[in-house]
Design a protein around this motif. Sequence first.
Motif, PDB file in Angstrom:
ATOM      1  N   LEU A   1      23.867 -16.197 -17.564  1.00 45.56           N
ATOM      2  CA  LEU A   1      22.763 -16.457 -16.725  1.00 45.56           C
ATOM      3  C   LEU A   1      20.676 -15.926 -16.347  1.00 45.56           C
ATOM      4  N   PRO A   2      20.364 -16.470 -15.547  1.00 45.05           N
ATOM      5  CA  PRO A   2      19.119 -16.021 -14.939  1.00 45.05           C
ATOM      6  C   PRO A   2      18.743 -14.322 -14.937  1.00 45.05           C
ATOM      7  N   VAL A   3      17.635 -13.669 -15.765  1.00 45.02           N
ATOM      8  CA  VAL A   3      17.427 -12.420 -15.655  1.00 45.02           C
ATOM      9  C   VAL A   3      17.477 -11.875 -14.426  1.00 45.02           C
ATOM     10  N   ALA A   4      17.134 -13.157 -13.805  1.00 41.25           N
ATOM     11  CA  ALA A   4      16.719 -12.142 -12.032  1.00 41.25           C
ATOM     12  C   ALA A   4      18.013 -12.131 -11.543  1.00 41.25           C
TER      13      ALA A   4
ATOM     14  N   THR B   1      11.816  -4.348 -11.329  1.00 42.65           N
ATOM     15  CA  THR B   1      10.363  -4.726 -10.255  1.00 42.65           C
ATOM     16  C   THR B   1      10.280  -5.465  -9.674  1.00 42.65           C
ATOM     17  N   ARG B   2      11.209  -6.614  -9.484  1.00 45.22           N
ATOM     18  CA  ARG B   2      11.577  -7.549  -8.959  1.00 45.22           C
ATOM     19  C   ARG B   2      13.640  -7.077  -8.568  1.00 45.22           C
ATOM     20  N   GLY B   3      14.196  -5.935  -8.352  1.00 45.08           N
ATOM     21  CA  GLY B   3      15.403  -6.500  -8.073  1.00 45.08           C
ATOM     22  C   GLY B   3      16.352  -6.020  -6.887  1.00 45.08           C
TER      23      GLY B   3
ATOM     24  N   PHE C   1       8.775 -17.323 -13.432  1.00 43.76           N
ATOM     25  CA  PHE C   1       9.223 -16.254 -13.407  1.00 43.76           C
ATOM     26  C   PHE C   1       8.363 -14.884 -13.797  1.00 43.76           C
ATOM     27  N   PHE C   2       8.341 -15.043 -15.445  1.00 43.33           N
ATOM     28  CA  PHE C   2       7.354 -14.171 -16.750  1.00 43.33           C
ATOM     29  C   PHE C   2       6.199 -14.301 -16.029  1.00 43.33           C
ATOM     30  N   ALA C   3       5.762 -15.204 -15.520  1.00 49.23           N
ATOM     31  CA  ALA C   3       4.357 -14.885 -15.022  1.00 49.23           C
ATOM     32  C   ALA C   3       4.653 -13.558 -13.492  1.00 49.23           C
ATOM     33  N   ARG C   4       5.441 -13.868 -12.689  1.00 52.17           N
ATOM     34  CA  ARG C   4       5.256 -13.239 -11.540  1.00 52.17           C
ATOM     35  C   ARG C   4       5.931 -11.901 -11.237  1.00 52.17           C
ATOM     36  N   LEU C   5       6.888 -11.371 -12.505  1.00 48.26           N
ATOM     37  CA  LEU C   5       6.750 -10.207 -13.505  1.00 48.26           C
ATOM     38  C   LEU C   5       6.098  -9.301 -13.616  1.00 48.26           C
ATOM     39  N   TYR C   6       5.391  -9.857 -14.697  1.00 50.59           N
ATOM     40  CA  TYR C   6       4.170  -9.259 -15.071  1.00 50.59           C
ATOM     41  C   TYR C   6       3.380  -9.484 -14.205  1.00 50.59           C
TER      42      TYR C   6
END
Length: 493
Positions: free
Chosen positions: A132-135, A190-192, A286-291
């Motif tokens: 599944l997606p990391v998120a 950071t986004r959980g 997703f990774f652009a927002r994550l980092y």
Amino acid sequence: MNQPWVDSPAYAAPYTEPGLTPAVTHDAVVVVPGIMGSELFDTTLEKVVWGISSTGWLARAWLTPQGLTPLHLRDEELAGEYGRIQARRLLQTPAWSPFLRGIEPYQRLLRTVEARVAHRDAVMAFPYDWRLPVAVSACQLARQAREHLQRWLNHPAHAEARKQAVDERPARLVFIAHSMGGLVTYAALTRGGDTDLTEDTRGVMTLGTPFHGSVVAANILNAIQGGPLPLPHRRLAAAAATMPAVHELLPRFTCLEDGTTARRLTAPDVGDLGGSKDLYATADDFFARLYSTALPVLRPVVGIRQDTVQSMKLRDGLVVASEYCFRADSDGTVKRDNNGAPRRYQSWGDGTVHRESASLDRRTIPVFAQHGALASGRDACRVVSDFLLEDDHLGPEQAADGIGLKTPDYVTPDEIWECTVTGSDDPAEVRCSVSEADGTWTKTLSLDITGDGRMSTSISLPSTGLYRVTAQADYGPTVTQLVLSGPRERSAS
């Protein structure tokens, strides 16, 4: 409190003193496995579909027509309706996958962690559905980590252990994450959905996490159209094409040689090589927002000196991977030679994730290990043990010289294939062997110097099954790699 684990020579104390306080942490620890590191149970079939407790299931999974079908994401799962597959526990026995190769279980890592906590209840393993997606997994981890910390804060053993802590501070969280588990942990903090979770975390140690992705993921997706490959590789490609997680592992660094330049992959490139343009575009966003949110408590452990694909060309839809990478200035300008061509550099890695992708900055702890064995290796376990006993960041450790190991990922019985050992030019100082992963057959291997100065040996295996190649030098750590031996059948699935 628990006494320190001492049944391994790596941790045995040379002496003890009466009344010596055990070297343990009073913090709560969460262990997060990597991709394919969790046992998966299909609730509709009522059976385990990944990670059965005997290596015999591997042949059925990779070589029978419907072996991997339960792992394909269905339309309703891609739409966000999860629950058919449940992750019940961490991997218990060695597993194998094309390209990703051997995946060692996590018992040794868990024993290491349990030896350094005040009570075993302070440790939580977090199995998750790695398709599944990391998120999605990150939100689950954030919730469960919060619940775990609260349980431990209320535990009688915590109250006792806290007395030994500096200033008697209450416990915080420590995450030990392997491979993709590091991405899940980063996203959880950071986004959980728990804005206080980072503040309640003392540290995160990642083991071979592909923060910038891996060219291996492109190889996986390309196998369904990439020429005459063994059946397991094509089966994995068909399943991976449906998995958001595999697209989240695609390289997000300058890796694609395109004419006279080098650039990042684009969504059309991913479509050309056999992946999903939409899943890649979603992952890239997703990774652009994550980092965009830094994680100040991160300590990355990276595998080094193992031959690792780091770049690729795309020729008529086929991936041609190479073991060199490119460098760029801070403004993104690629370094070029006097003829204007992109300069090629070799940074090696752990056989799956190249070194520069396994960290978000230059501060790393290097160890000699292959990716699948990184979390179970003795050197990594020593680093984890020391990390658990810290309260403050003491800076990265340095690795001594060591060796690298290169093998095929899939062979057939009685086929002669080559195993290469790097990092030494003296066969007398390296011991090499191959053995069944869950049997008694073993064979000592003799190394010879090849024409290019490397050491290698020719190997053939007696039957199908999962085998472990082991190499150890007199001066450094042991390096291992798992190899699957299967039938020669190569017809279309």
